[in-house]
Design an enzyme around this catalytic site. Structure first.
Site, PDB file in Angstrom:
ATOM      1  N   ARG A   1       0.856  -1.168   0.000  1.00 36.16           N
ATOM      2  CA  ARG A   1       0.000   0.000   0.000  1.00 36.16           C
ATOM      3  C   ARG A   1       0.899   1.228   0.000  1.00 36.16           C
ATOM      4  NH1 ARG A   1      -3.810   2.680   4.743  1.00 36.16           N
ATOM      5  NH2 ARG A   1      -4.995   4.001   3.323  1.00 36.16           N
ATOM      6  N   HIS A   2       0.448   2.299  -0.625  1.00 42.21           N
ATOM      7  CA  HIS A   2       1.187   3.569  -0.604  1.00 42.21           C
ATOM      8  C   HIS A   2       1.387   4.050   0.838  1.00 42.21           C
ATOM      9  CE1 HIS A   2      -2.574   5.423   0.497  1.00 42.21           C
ATOM     10  NE2 HIS A   2      -3.148   4.697  -0.443  1.00 42.21           N
TER      11      HIS A   2
ATOM     12  N   ARG B   1      -0.919   9.687   3.347  1.00 42.60           N
ATOM     13  CA  ARG B   1      -1.400  10.625   2.322  1.00 42.60           C
ATOM     14  C   ARG B   1      -2.387  11.615   2.919  1.00 42.60           C
ATOM     15  NH1 ARG B   1      -6.270   8.997   2.641  1.00 42.60           N
ATOM     16  NH2 ARG B   1      -7.038   6.917   2.119  1.00 42.60           N
TER      17      ARG B   1
ATOM     18  N   ARG C   1      -0.099   9.034  -5.720  1.00 43.73           N
ATOM     19  CA  ARG C   1       0.468   8.541  -4.446  1.00 43.73           C
ATOM     20  C   ARG C   1       1.122   7.167  -4.568  1.00 43.73           C
ATOM     21  NH1 ARG C   1      -4.955   8.602  -4.124  1.00 43.73           N
ATOM     22  NH2 ARG C   1      -6.152   6.721  -3.638  1.00 43.73           N
TER      23      ARG C   1
ATOM     24  N   ASP D   1      -4.936   0.029  -0.089  1.00 45.39           N
ATOM     25  CA  ASP D   1      -5.468  -0.850   0.962  1.00 45.39           C
ATOM     26  C   ASP D   1      -6.545  -1.784   0.406  1.00 45.39           C
ATOM     27  OD1 ASP D   1      -7.320   1.158   0.597  1.00 45.39           O
ATOM     28  OD2 ASP D   1      -7.452   1.747   2.705  1.00 45.39           O
TER      29      ASP D   1
END
Ligand code: NAG
Ligand code: NAG
Ligand code: NAG
Ligand code: NAG
Length: 391
Positions: free
Chosen positions: A42-43, A46, A110, A293
């Site tokens: 996952r990034h 943010r 992102r 996610d």
């Protein structure tokens, strides 16, 4: 759920210590060789995705607007990159070699930026690769995967009538209603605080409730003033509802059928790649997906290894393909959801933690589809379901 977190950590530490001292010795002692690694993360941290009607803060108050990787998020991914470098120091080259690794990302800023920050930690240039001694960083390609292409990395895919029908059924199911019942009053309260119509908020699959929670979560991390009603208690309850939202998309009711139309597509791509790596001796050793996610949720619920928690920022699922002593190939799965603790080993239900590739393939057969579009059309029927959204 299939984790053997505690049992595994000490074992893993032991192996990694051995690995540091005797990489080649280790290989022959254990009689197994790491052949291929597939990583999905996952990034990092943010800004919010959107605001709710009564929000105290609007988009212009975030440095780059909504849905953007923050400096905290960059640091989280950089740390993950460093971790991967260490974990695979005996497997991938220290220097970046383009034939060894392929990095793909969904098409959001992102996730692309997360992959870049991750690569800064994974492949800082050294020696010959330094191109500017003042910048210990080197450009490495991050390939953007358009939504329409394989592998499917963005979930849920709502352009599937059958899936939308299953979602509507989920919302009405006894299983889901039993879970949502204790929150009914709370949701009405949140509706009045947030300015949403209570009839909108009740549908957890439209992401509205999720975004109320998420916006407050982002604001609290970044020290923005929170509305007085957003107490610790309220935010904890909202977080429970977010987990319920994620679960309702890919689990709770007819999990396997939903998996066929969602996460199963990613499982199929992963399995194909691992099988290909097992068959041929290839130069590529690692495949990396930078995603969301909901990607991890779809994947883990498809594999039935989900832990009923929202995957944290920079959470990372790893698939490792080994060749055992006897020539057999096995898959091990790990989930890194913590920067200090060792990753948890995930075990596919019905298999051992080092799951033979053939057994793995057999066990996931029920969630693999031949013709996705066709299966999506079966028992079709429209319906008002929220639009596609990722966190
Ligand atoms: C955002 O909030 C600021 C300060 O309250 C205000 O000046 C600005 O007009 C708002 N922008 C939008 C797009 O609502
Ligand atoms: C928020 O405030 C805390 C406590 O003062 C501080 O430790 C933290 O770094 C701040 N976070 C951000 C993103 O500025
Ligand atoms: C493996 O992964 C690549 C890159 O993500 C993807 O394009 C491909 O469809 C997957 N399957 C096979 C068989 O390689
Ligand atoms: C990480 O995953 C493990 C195993 O599923 C779980 O017990 C733990 O609570 C998770 N931690 C976080 C921060 O999500």
């Amino acid at each position: 759920m299939g984790e053997t977190c505690l049992a595994r950590s000490s074992k893993y530490l032991y192996f990694s210590l051995l690995g540091l001292i005797f990489p080649f010795f280790l290989q022959s002692v254990l009689g197994r060789e790491l052949k291929f690694v597939l990583v999905i993360y996952r990034h990092g941290d943010r800004s919010p995705i959107e605001v709710y009607p009564t929000s105290l803060h609007n988009e212009s108050e975030w440095p780059q607007g909504f849905g953007q990787l923050t400096k905290i998020g960059m640091q989280q991914q950089y740390e993950l990159g460093q971790y991967l470098k260490k974990r695979y120091s005996n497997f991938i080259s220290t220097a970046y070699k383009r034939e060894e690794i392929l990095i793909q990302s969904t098409e959001t800023d992102r996730t692309i930026m997360s992959a870049q920050a991750n690569l800064a930690g994974l492949f800082p240039p050294s020696g010959d690769q330094i191109w500017n001694p003042k910048i210990i960083w080197q450009p490495i390609p991050v390939h953007v995967v358009p939504k329409a292409d394989n592998p499917k990395l963005r979930f849920p895919m709502f352009n599937c009538p059958r899936y939308k029908k299953l979602l509507r059924e989920t919302m009405r199911s006894n299983e889901f209603q039993a879970k949502i019942q204790p929150y009914k009053e709370f949701m009405k309260t949140i509706a009045s605080y947030s300015g949403y119509d209570p009839r909108t908020l009740i549908y957890l699959d439209n992401f509205k409730m999720w975004h109320v929670q998420d916006t407050l979560f982002c604001e609290s991390i970044h020290n923005y003033t929170l509305p007085v009603w957003a107490t610790q208690d309220v935010r904890a309850k909202l977080a429970e509802l977010t987990v319920l939202s994620l679960s309702s998309l890919f689990g709770i009711y007819k999990r396997e059928e939903k998996a066929r139309l969602q996460g199963g597509l990613l499982v199929k791509a992963i399995l194909e790649n691992l099988s290909r790596a097992a068959k041929n001796s290839e130069k590529r050793k690692m495949l990396v997906y930078s995603a969301h996610d909901t990607t991890l949720g779809a994947l883990q619920m498809a594999l039935n290894v989900y832990n009923e928690r929202l995957p944290p920022y920079a959470a990372c699922q790893i698939f490792e393909l080994y060749q055992e002593n006897n020539g057999e190939h096995t898959i091990e799965m790990y989930f890194r959801n913590h920067t200090v603790k060792d990753p948890c080993q995930l075990t596919l239900p019905g298999c051992s933690s080092a799951c033979p590739l053939s057994k793995f393939a057999e066990l996931v057969t029920p969630i693999l589809v031949e013709d996705w579009a066709n299966e999506c059309r079966q028992m079709g029927g429209g319906g008002k379901i929220g639009k596609c959204s990722q966190a």
